[in-house]
Motif scaffolding. Structure first.
Motif, PDB file in Angstrom:
ATOM      1  N   GLY A   1     -10.654   0.316  -4.786  1.00 21.07           N
ATOM      2  CA  GLY A   1      -9.334  -0.286  -5.008  1.00 21.07           C
ATOM      3  C   GLY A   1      -8.534   0.570  -5.960  1.00 21.07           C
ATOM      4  O   GLY A   1      -9.091   1.185  -6.862  1.00 21.07           O
ATOM      5  N   SER A  38     -11.511   3.614  -1.436  1.00 25.92           N
ATOM      6  CA  SER A  38     -12.046   3.426  -2.782  1.00 25.92           C
ATOM      7  C   SER A  38     -12.310   1.955  -3.020  1.00 25.92           C
ATOM      8  O   SER A  38     -11.997   1.095  -2.186  1.00 25.92           O
ATOM      9  N   ASN A  61       6.060   4.744  -4.823  1.00 23.45           N
ATOM     10  CA  ASN A  61       4.796   4.137  -5.246  1.00 23.45           C
ATOM     11  C   ASN A  61       4.293   3.132  -4.218  1.00 23.45           C
ATOM     12  O   ASN A  61       3.091   3.045  -3.953  1.00 23.45           O
ATOM     13  N   PHE A  92      -9.252   4.434 -14.648  1.00 25.24           N
ATOM     14  CA  PHE A  92      -8.785   4.019 -13.309  1.00 25.24           C
ATOM     15  C   PHE A  92      -8.854   5.152 -12.292  1.00 25.24           C
ATOM     16  O   PHE A  92      -8.758   4.927 -11.089  1.00 25.24           O
ATOM     17  N   GLU A 133      10.184   9.294 -12.910  1.00 23.26           N
ATOM     18  CA  GLU A 133       9.110  10.270 -13.057  1.00 23.26           C
ATOM     19  C   GLU A 133       8.050  10.046 -11.976  1.00 23.26           C
ATOM     20  O   GLU A 133       7.650   8.924 -11.723  1.00 23.26           O
ATOM     21  N   PHE A 134       7.607  11.146 -11.364  1.00 23.82           N
ATOM     22  CA  PHE A 134       6.625  11.040 -10.278  1.00 23.82           C
ATOM     23  C   PHE A 134       5.255  11.600 -10.647  1.00 23.82           C
ATOM     24  O   PHE A 134       4.395  11.743  -9.779  1.00 23.82           O
ATOM     25  N   LEU A 135       5.048  11.967 -11.915  1.00 25.14           N
ATOM     26  CA  LEU A 135       3.756  12.555 -12.291  1.00 25.14           C
ATOM     27  C   LEU A 135       2.639  11.542 -12.060  1.00 25.14           C
ATOM     28  O   LEU A 135       2.847  10.333 -12.134  1.00 25.14           O
ATOM     29  N   ALA A 136       1.454  12.069 -11.768  1.00 21.00           N
ATOM     30  CA  ALA A 136       0.270  11.205 -11.698  1.00 21.00           C
ATOM     31  C   ALA A 136      -0.606  11.550 -12.894  1.00 21.00           C
ATOM     32  O   ALA A 136      -0.673  12.714 -13.314  1.00 21.00           O
ATOM     33  N   GLU A 137      -1.268  10.549 -13.456  1.00 17.95           N
ATOM     34  CA  GLU A 137      -2.137  10.823 -14.599  1.00 17.95           C
ATOM     35  C   GLU A 137      -3.321  11.667 -14.143  1.00 17.95           C
ATOM     36  O   GLU A 137      -3.775  11.567 -13.003  1.00 17.95           O
ATOM     37  N   CYS A 179       0.792   1.426 -12.709  1.00 17.63           N
ATOM     38  CA  CYS A 179       2.061   1.365 -11.974  1.00 17.63           C
ATOM     39  C   CYS A 179       2.034   0.813 -10.551  1.00 17.63           C
ATOM     40  O   CYS A 179       2.958   0.102 -10.179  1.00 17.63           O
ATOM     41  N   PHE A 183      -3.865  10.873   0.024  1.00 16.11           N
ATOM     42  CA  PHE A 183      -3.875   9.430  -0.249  1.00 16.11           C
ATOM     43  C   PHE A 183      -4.504   8.597   0.856  1.00 16.11           C
ATOM     44  O   PHE A 183      -4.067   7.494   1.155  1.00 16.11           O
ATOM     45  N   LEU A 184      -5.553   9.183   1.454  1.00 13.15           N
ATOM     46  CA  LEU A 184      -6.306   8.429   2.456  1.00 13.15           C
ATOM     47  C   LEU A 184      -7.766   8.332   2.032  1.00 13.15           C
ATOM     48  O   LEU A 184      -8.652   8.263   2.867  1.00 13.15           O
ATOM     49  N   ASP A 232       4.680  -1.943  -9.745  1.00 18.91           N
ATOM     50  CA  ASP A 232       5.905  -1.543  -9.044  1.00 18.91           C
ATOM     51  C   ASP A 232       6.040  -2.245  -7.696  1.00 18.91           C
ATOM     52  O   ASP A 232       7.143  -2.574  -7.256  1.00 18.91           O
ATOM     53  N   LYS A 287      11.989   5.469  -6.496  1.00 24.56           N
ATOM     54  CA  LYS A 287      10.776   5.452  -7.321  1.00 24.56           C
ATOM     55  C   LYS A 287       9.856   4.299  -6.902  1.00 24.56           C
ATOM     56  O   LYS A 287       8.657   4.488  -6.666  1.00 24.56           O
ATOM     57  N   GLY A 346      -6.112   1.496  -9.049  1.00 22.29           N
ATOM     58  CA  GLY A 346      -5.814   0.944 -10.364  1.00 22.29           C
ATOM     59  C   GLY A 346      -4.638   1.702 -10.940  1.00 22.29           C
ATOM     60  O   GLY A 346      -3.879   2.343 -10.222  1.00 22.29           O
TER      61      GLY A 346
HETATM   62  C1  UGA Z   1       0.817   7.119  -9.286  1.00 25.50           C
HETATM   63  C2  UGA Z   1       1.608   8.053  -8.362  1.00 25.50           C
HETATM   64  O1  UGA Z   1       0.689   8.910  -7.672  1.00 25.50           O
HETATM   65  C3  UGA Z   1       2.608   8.885  -9.158  1.00 25.50           C
HETATM   66  O2  UGA Z   1       3.406   9.665  -8.268  1.00 25.50           O
HETATM   67  C4  UGA Z   1       3.512   7.942  -9.960  1.00 25.50           C
HETATM   68  O3  UGA Z   1       4.413   8.682 -10.743  1.00 25.50           O
HETATM   69  C5  UGA Z   1       2.659   7.069 -10.850  1.00 25.50           C
HETATM   70  O4  UGA Z   1       1.716   6.319 -10.028  1.00 25.50           O
HETATM   71  C6  UGA Z   1       3.437   6.031 -11.602  1.00 25.50           C
HETATM   72  O5  UGA Z   1       4.528   5.679 -11.239  1.00 25.50           O
HETATM   73  O6  UGA Z   1       2.838   5.587 -12.577  1.00 25.50           O
HETATM   74  P1  UGA Z   1      -1.253   7.406 -10.928  1.00 25.50           P
HETATM   75  O7  UGA Z   1      -1.279   5.918 -10.886  1.00 25.50           O
HETATM   76  O8  UGA Z   1      -1.254   8.065 -12.247  1.00 25.50           O
HETATM   77  O9  UGA Z   1       0.048   7.941 -10.157  1.00 25.50           O
HETATM   78  O10 UGA Z   1      -2.481   8.014 -10.104  1.00 25.50           O
HETATM   79  P2  UGA Z   1      -2.791   8.143  -8.537  1.00 25.50           P
HETATM   80  O11 UGA Z   1      -3.391   9.460  -8.309  1.00 25.50           O
HETATM   81  O12 UGA Z   1      -1.655   7.764  -7.696  1.00 25.50           O
HETATM   82  O13 UGA Z   1      -3.950   7.069  -8.361  1.00 25.50           O
HETATM   83  C7  UGA Z   1      -3.695   5.672  -8.448  1.00 25.50           C
HETATM   84  C8  UGA Z   1      -4.941   4.904  -8.039  1.00 25.50           C
HETATM   85  O14 UGA Z   1      -5.178   5.037  -6.639  1.00 25.50           O
HETATM   86  C9  UGA Z   1      -6.217   5.417  -8.731  1.00 25.50           C
HETATM   87  O15 UGA Z   1      -7.036   4.326  -9.047  1.00 25.50           O
HETATM   88  C10 UGA Z   1      -6.847   6.301  -7.669  1.00 25.50           C
HETATM   89  O16 UGA Z   1      -8.223   6.452  -7.832  1.00 25.50           O
HETATM   90  C11 UGA Z   1      -6.501   5.505  -6.403  1.00 25.50           C
HETATM   91  N1  UGA Z   1      -6.480   6.330  -5.171  1.00 25.50           N
HETATM   92  C12 UGA Z   1      -5.636   7.378  -5.052  1.00 25.50           C
HETATM   93  C13 UGA Z   1      -7.312   5.968  -4.126  1.00 25.50           C
HETATM   94  O17 UGA Z   1      -8.083   4.999  -4.208  1.00 25.50           O
HETATM   95  N2  UGA Z   1      -7.277   6.709  -2.972  1.00 25.50           N
HETATM   96  C14 UGA Z   1      -6.435   7.768  -2.831  1.00 25.50           C
HETATM   97  O18 UGA Z   1      -6.456   8.403  -1.731  1.00 25.50           O
HETATM   98  C15 UGA Z   1      -5.599   8.117  -3.901  1.00 25.50           C
END
Ligand code: UGA
Ligand code: NAD
Length: 465
Positions: free
Chosen positions: A271, A269, A224, A338, A161-165, A276, A265-266, A280, A220, A273
């Motif tokens: 850090g 932050s 990540n 997070f 699954e690739f969904l993001a929360e 996953c 994704f640039l 992973d 997968k 959280g």
């Molecule tokens: C991430 C992946 O984006 C999903 O594709 C994957 O399915 C999922 O992990 C998983 O395997 O659990 P998620 O952790 O829900 O999703 O959320 P993200 O949007 O990826 O954010 C992860 C963390 O990175 C957050 O703390 C977010 O604030 C941070 N982030 C994200 C940054 O600091 N900078 C960014 O540019 C993007």
């Protein structure tokens, strides 16, 4: 080809719940039972207040619940009815034993698999939905085959699954891709085709990728790792920006305009959280070590190390700026989840920030629009985080609004990128704070110039003071 008419999902968590609710929503001809060993979680899924917050989730669940979507603890009946079973249980990092701190704990996957083997009275397609190390499907197949009776057949697929929360429903309704891996035998390909047909009810077939089983499992972890690597890369650059006068948001924009790099994704932050990314990558590190590839392991490990460094660096900047001490100072922490649009706190950077603030004997006034008080205290009293959990009760206060949190505070720290933090009345907030009033923007979401005009001393991640 098997036509899937009945699906069982084992694990009613952040993935199993939304994923299978969307399948029920888009496939009214398929009955979907979502089961879990946790009766409280199932009760919440059957109530008006769902156990997880996700924009759009209520609409989907309330539309199908009781029609073709059911949440139940009756595992046996649900498994027996199903043609296809998703295994969507948790795969946390192992805490003890071999590989502790790195390897995935596959006990829940194994227990779910053994459960299927002991219950099933007819052939099933078993789908790995959980994120697992490469070749886990092999162990699942061995367990299923060794424990099955008669001429029952189990086909194993990988469908990570690739969904993001926070965007789960959007991601599920309109995925970039759906990945389905299978062994390359004619029977396994038929099973793969059956799952393709399920998704094809709403996903165009050019977005449904079919691969071999091991490519799917590894993709997968790889996806990540690559996403987290981008965040660690921009965070590493943010340290250079703070020291040189460059602005990390401008650097990210300039780099992201290059089509080969892309803008996603640039965002620098405090850090990353979430449950996953770290898990992973550590899993990938462990896999590399097991494969005797120490250089590869070290390469990926650095992504996690950089993330820890970023959090530490942010805390150090706060303490240094607040005249080298935060003892008995009041810190208003905006956000505990997070990321925005979720109530999930797993591995949230806010936990690390709080830990350091408490150790430095500050008081922390926390405001988060979606995280419950109990959840915050649960995270902060987690064994191993702080030696003295009494300190948490003494030093942490949870508030109902950002205005309450910042009343008489010495500093505001932005830990989560909630949109509402951009729209607050900062003039009102400034008036109620101790002076000088500091803001540390760990998410690059505030207008620093405007805040400076109000009178704040603003410190933004990836920008010089
Ligand atoms: C991430 C992946 O984006 C999903 O594709 C994957 O399915 C999922 O992990 C998983 O395997 O659990 P998620 O952790 O829900 O999703 O959320 P993200 O949007 O990826 O954010 C992860 C963390 O990175 C957050 O703390 C977010 O604030 C941070 N982030 C994200 C940054 O600091 N900078 C960014 O540019 C993007
Ligand atoms: P979760 O902890 O929210 O949910 C897992 C559920 O499985 C729990 O409710 C637990 O009680 C249940 N469970 C465990 N063993 C069981 C068993 N034998 N029978 C029935 N129920 C059982 O976890 P999650 O966040 O949904 O993650 C599940 C998997 O999906 C993990 O492997 C994770 O890495 C992966 N994943 C998560 C996300 C995410 O955004 N959270 C995204 C993509 C992939």
């Amino acid at each position: 080809m098997v036509q899937v008419k009945n699906i069982c999902c084992i694990g009613a968590g952040y993935v199993g719940g939304p994923t299978c609710a969307v399948i029920a929503y888009k496939c009214p001809h398929i009955k979907v039972n979502i089961v879990d060993v946790n009766p409280d979680r199932i009760a919440a899924w059957n109530s008006d207040k769902l156990p997880i917050y996700e924009p759009g989730l209520e609409e989907v669940v309330f539309d199908r619940r009781g029609k073709n979507l059911f949440f139940t603890t009756e595992v046996e009946a649900a498994v027996n009815e199903a043609d296809l079973i998703f295994v969507s249980v948790n795969t946390p990092t192992k805490k003890n034993g071999m590989g502790a701190g790195f390897a995935a704990d596959l006990a829940y996957v194994e227990s779910a698999t053994r459960g299927i083997a002991s219950i099933a009275k007819s052939s099933k397609i078993v789908v790995e939905k959980s994120t697992v190390p490469c070749r886990t499907a092999e162990s699942m197949r061995t367990i299923l085959e060794a424990n099955s009776t008669g001429d029952i057949r189990f086909d194993i697929l990988s469908n990570p699954e690739f969904l993001a929360e926070g965007t789960a429903i959007k991601d599920l309704l309109n995925p970039d891709r759906v990945l389905i891996g299978a062994l390359q035998t004619p029977e396994d390909r038929k099973a793969q085709e059956a799952l393709v047909e399920v998704y094809a009810n709403w996903v165009s077939t050019d977005r449904i990728i079919t691969t071999n089983l091991w490519s799917s499992e590894l993709s997968k972890l790889a996806a990540n790792a690559l996403l987290a690597q981008r965040i660690s890369s921009i965070n590493a650059l943010s340290a250079i920006c703070e020291a040189t006068g460059a602005y990390v948001d401008e650097v990210a924009y300039a780099c992201g305009c290059d089509k080969r790099i892309g803008p996603s994704f640039l965002k620098a932050s405090v850090g990353f959280g979430g449950s996953c990314f770290q898990k992973d990558i550590l899993n990938l590190v462990y896999l590399s070590e097991q494969l005797n590839l120490p250089e590869v392991a070290a390469y990926w490990k650095q992504v996690v190390d950089m993330n820890e460094y970023q959090k530490k660096r942010f805390v150090e900047r706060i303490i240094k700026t607040l005249f080298h001490t935060i003892t008995n100072k009041r810190i208003a922490l905006f956000g505990f989840a997070f990321k925005k649009d979720t109530g999930d706190t797993r591995e949230s950077a806010a936990i690390t920030l709080c830990k350091h603030f408490i150790q430095e004997q500050a008081t922390v006034h926390i405001y988060d629009p979606k995280v419950s008080d109990e959840q915050i205290f649960l995270e902060l009293t987690e064994p191993g985080l702080l030696d003295n959990t009494e300190e948490v009760k003494k030093r942490v206060i949870i508030t109902r609004s950002p205005y309450d949190a910042s009343q008489d505070a010495d500093a505001i720290v932005i830990a989560t990128d909630w949109d509402e933090f951009k729209k607050l009345d900062y003039t009102r907030i400034y008036q109620t704070m101790h002076k000088p009033a500091f803001i540390f923007d760990g998410r690059l979401i505030l207008d620093a110039d405007k805040l400076q005009q109000i009178g704040f001393s603003v410190h933004t991640i990836g920008r010089p003071a």
